[in-house]
Design a protein around this motif. Structure first.
Motif, PDB file in Angstrom:
ATOM      1  N   GLU A  45       0.843  -1.207   0.000  1.00 47.99           N
ATOM      2  CA  GLU A  45       0.000   0.000   0.000  1.00 47.99           C
ATOM      3  C   GLU A  45       0.876   1.255   0.000  1.00 47.99           C
ATOM      4  OE1 GLU A  45      -3.218  -0.357  -0.334  1.00 47.99           O
ATOM      5  OE2 GLU A  45      -3.870  -2.175   0.717  1.00 47.99           O
ATOM      6  N   LYS A  61       2.228   1.840  -3.317  1.00 46.21           N
ATOM      7  CA  LYS A  61       1.093   2.387  -4.081  1.00 46.21           C
ATOM      8  C   LYS A  61       0.996   3.906  -3.876  1.00 46.21           C
ATOM      9  CE  LYS A  61      -2.970   2.554  -2.194  1.00 46.21           C
ATOM     10  NZ  LYS A  61      -4.175   2.129  -1.457  1.00 46.21           N
ATOM     11  N   ASN A  76      -7.423   2.984  -5.250  1.00 50.97           N
ATOM     12  CA  ASN A  76      -7.695   1.598  -5.647  1.00 50.97           C
ATOM     13  C   ASN A  76      -6.688   1.084  -6.672  1.00 50.97           C
ATOM     14  OD1 ASN A  76      -9.954   1.449  -4.005  1.00 50.97           O
ATOM     15  ND2 ASN A  76     -11.248   2.388  -5.580  1.00 50.97           N
ATOM     16  N   HIS A 136      -5.830  -2.537  -7.011  1.00 52.72           N
ATOM     17  CA  HIS A 136      -6.828  -3.266  -6.224  1.00 52.72           C
ATOM     18  C   HIS A 136      -7.865  -4.012  -7.057  1.00 52.72           C
ATOM     19  CE1 HIS A 136      -5.049  -1.327  -2.809  1.00 52.72           C
ATOM     20  NE2 HIS A 136      -5.907  -1.876  -1.974  1.00 52.72           N
ATOM     21  N   GLY A 183      -6.041  -6.960  -7.998  1.00 52.03           N
ATOM     22  CA  GLY A 183      -5.578  -7.477  -6.696  1.00 52.03           C
ATOM     23  C   GLY A 183      -6.698  -8.176  -5.924  1.00 52.03           C
ATOM     24  N   HIS A 184      -7.860  -7.529  -5.834  1.00 50.07           N
ATOM     25  CA  HIS A 184      -8.997  -8.144  -5.132  1.00 50.07           C
ATOM     26  C   HIS A 184      -9.420  -9.443  -5.800  1.00 50.07           C
ATOM     27  CE1 HIS A 184     -10.635  -4.363  -2.880  1.00 50.07           C
ATOM     28  NE2 HIS A 184      -9.861  -5.089  -2.114  1.00 50.07           N
ATOM     29  N   HIS A 199      -3.698  -9.501   1.773  1.00 58.96           N
ATOM     30  CA  HIS A 199      -4.231  -8.394   0.976  1.00 58.96           C
ATOM     31  C   HIS A 199      -3.115  -7.663   0.208  1.00 58.96           C
ATOM     32  CE1 HIS A 199      -6.854  -5.054  -0.068  1.00 58.96           C
ATOM     33  NE2 HIS A 199      -5.976  -4.212   0.458  1.00 58.96           N
ATOM     34  N   VAL A 250      -2.314  -7.001  -3.708  1.00 58.87           N
ATOM     35  CA  VAL A 250      -2.211  -5.631  -4.232  1.00 58.87           C
ATOM     36  C   VAL A 250      -0.898  -5.491  -5.016  1.00 58.87           C
ATOM     37  CG1 VAL A 250      -1.938  -3.196  -3.571  1.00 58.87           C
ATOM     38  CG2 VAL A 250      -3.707  -4.597  -2.485  1.00 58.87           C
TER      39      VAL A 250
END
Ligand SMILES: NC(=O)c1ccc[n+]([C@@H]2O[C@H](COP(=O)([O-])OP(=O)(O)OC[C@H]3O[C@@H](n4cnc5c(N)ncnc54)[C@H](O)[C@@H]3O)[C@@H](O)[C@H]2O)c1
Ligand SMILES: [Zn+2]
Length: 364
Positions: free
Chosen positions: A187, A190, A247, A250, A253-254, A266, A270
């Motif tokens: 994250e 990101k 996002n 994501h 990624g999700h 998670h 990602v």
């Protein structure tokens, strides 16, 4: 110690985000919230309870009229409505009123779930975020997105509900497993990629100090990430527009997270989503070859995965991607990098581009 104030143009006076080394300043920030006649419920999970509940209870002795606690078994599979009901039952039994407060002590799972309970109990009571993972320090504790999963649908039920205080004690990270630390790094990377190229470069140049958790580097990193997240959510608190850039990585990624039945963390998913989205950005001509490979390769020293196994069904991942909820009249609102440090929302990404992005994860 470092404090940042985030304005809340929709529902209240905003809140402070404190980055500190230790819990000793926490009572001071809590007393500013006028809670001495209030009850508080600390919601935590089974791992964090053993490590930090007593310390937090000791620090907060005297801050409230009554201090209760409740622990939920650790893990994403417990981020569900049943556990929210358990929290709500305690609030009812303990006769919590509007002026009372919930304290979320844990990672993103606890923050999202305790935040959601506070959003719906009596149509909303206050809550405080005491994050304990790198991901919750730098991402989930800021911005007021709360919620739970429904069956295998991630974050399907939720509410925007801003915390009254986010108090980040970076020393909680000392006990965080290495894999969880790496998950948070996805994250953070990101944040650099979508908003700040100099931060992205700084991360590459400091990977050793970051992995060694050198206190000064760690707090600088947390501050910089929190500042980026705060600036984006302040501009667009309810994700009507620009907030969607968070996002990045994501959407795919999700889908990978779901395809792998949540066996990957998670942030690991990602990281893979970042590679796929960066590849699509490269194919669009926004990034050059070196930039794409630099993004991919920087994930490795932070102990993040770069590839999917040969046996993975990428068409199935594409299918799941298209079921993702971030759609705009049937089109995926995909986040691309226009360049390093600048993300854009794009609704024209085709199935073929998505599939090439996902397939790229196999030949890495
Ligand atoms: N609300 C948002 O804006 C937002 C943003 C990103 C992610 N999320 C959500 O956050 C969740 C992931 O959060 P997470 O990665 O923090 O997971 P998590 O809360 O499950 O924590 C990860 C693991 O680390 C343990 N742990 C927590 N703190 C520890 C510590 N200091 N020392 C040792 N162990 C510790 C936990 O018990 C758990 O086993 C997901 O549900 C995701 O959807 C929400
Ligand atoms: Zn995330």
């Amino acid at each position: 110690m470092h404090t940042l104030h985030i304005n809340d143009t929709i529902s209240g006076p905003g809140y402070d985000i404190v980055v500190a080394e230790g819990c000793d300043k926490l009572p001071e920030f809590i007393s500013a919230l006028d809670l001495s006649e209030s009850k508080a419920l600390i919601v935590t999970d089974s791992n964090v309870e053993k490590l930090y509940l007593r310390e937090v209870q000791t620090v907060l002795k005297g801050s409230f009229k009554k201090l209760c606690s409740f622990s939920i078994p650790a893990g994403e599979k417990n981020k569900n409505l049943d556990k929210v009901r358990d929290i709500l039952r305690i609030l009812i039994v303990e006769k919590f009123e509007r002026r009372d407060i919930i304290i979320a002590l844990g990672g993103g799972v606890i923050g999202d779930m305790a935040g959601f309970a506070s959003a719906v109990y009596l149509r909303g009571i206050r809550f405080i975020q005491l994050p304990t993972t790198l991901l919750s320090d730098t991402d989930s504790s800021v911005g007021g997105k709360t919620g739970v999963d429904l069956d295998s649908y991630k974050n399907m039920v939720g509410a925007f509900h801003q915390p009254s205080l986010v108090y980040i004690n970076a020393s909680f990270l000392k006990s965080l497993p290495k894999r969880e630390f790496a998950s948070g790094m996805a994250e953070i990377i990101k944040h650099g990629l979508i908003k700040d190229d100099s931060y992205y470069e700084w991360l590459i140049n400091h990977f050793n100090q970051i992995n060694d958790q050198e206190p000064e580097v760690l707090t600088e990193m947390i501050q910089r990430s929190v500042a980026i997240k705060a600036a984006v959510v302040e501009e667009d608190p309810t994700e009507k527009g620009v907030r969607a850039i968070l996002n990045f990585g994501h959407t795919i990624g999700h889908a990978i997270e779901k395809y792998m039945e949540f066996k990957l963390l998670h942030g690991e998913c990602v990281a893979l989503g970042i590679i796929a989205a960066s590849f699509i950005s490269y194919e669009r001509g926004y990034l050059n070859t070196e930039e794409f490979y630099e993004i991919r390769d920087m994930l490795l020293p932070f102990n993040l995965p770069l590839s999917l196994d040969e046996g993975v069904d990428t068409k199935e991942i594409l299918k799941i991607t298209k079921l993702d909820k971030k759609m705009d009249s049937g089109r995926i609102r995909f986040i691309l990098l226009k360049k390093i440090g600048e993300a854009v929302i794009d609704t024209t990404v085709t199935d073929e581009e998505l599939l090439r992005g996902i397939n790229k994860l196999k030949d890495n």
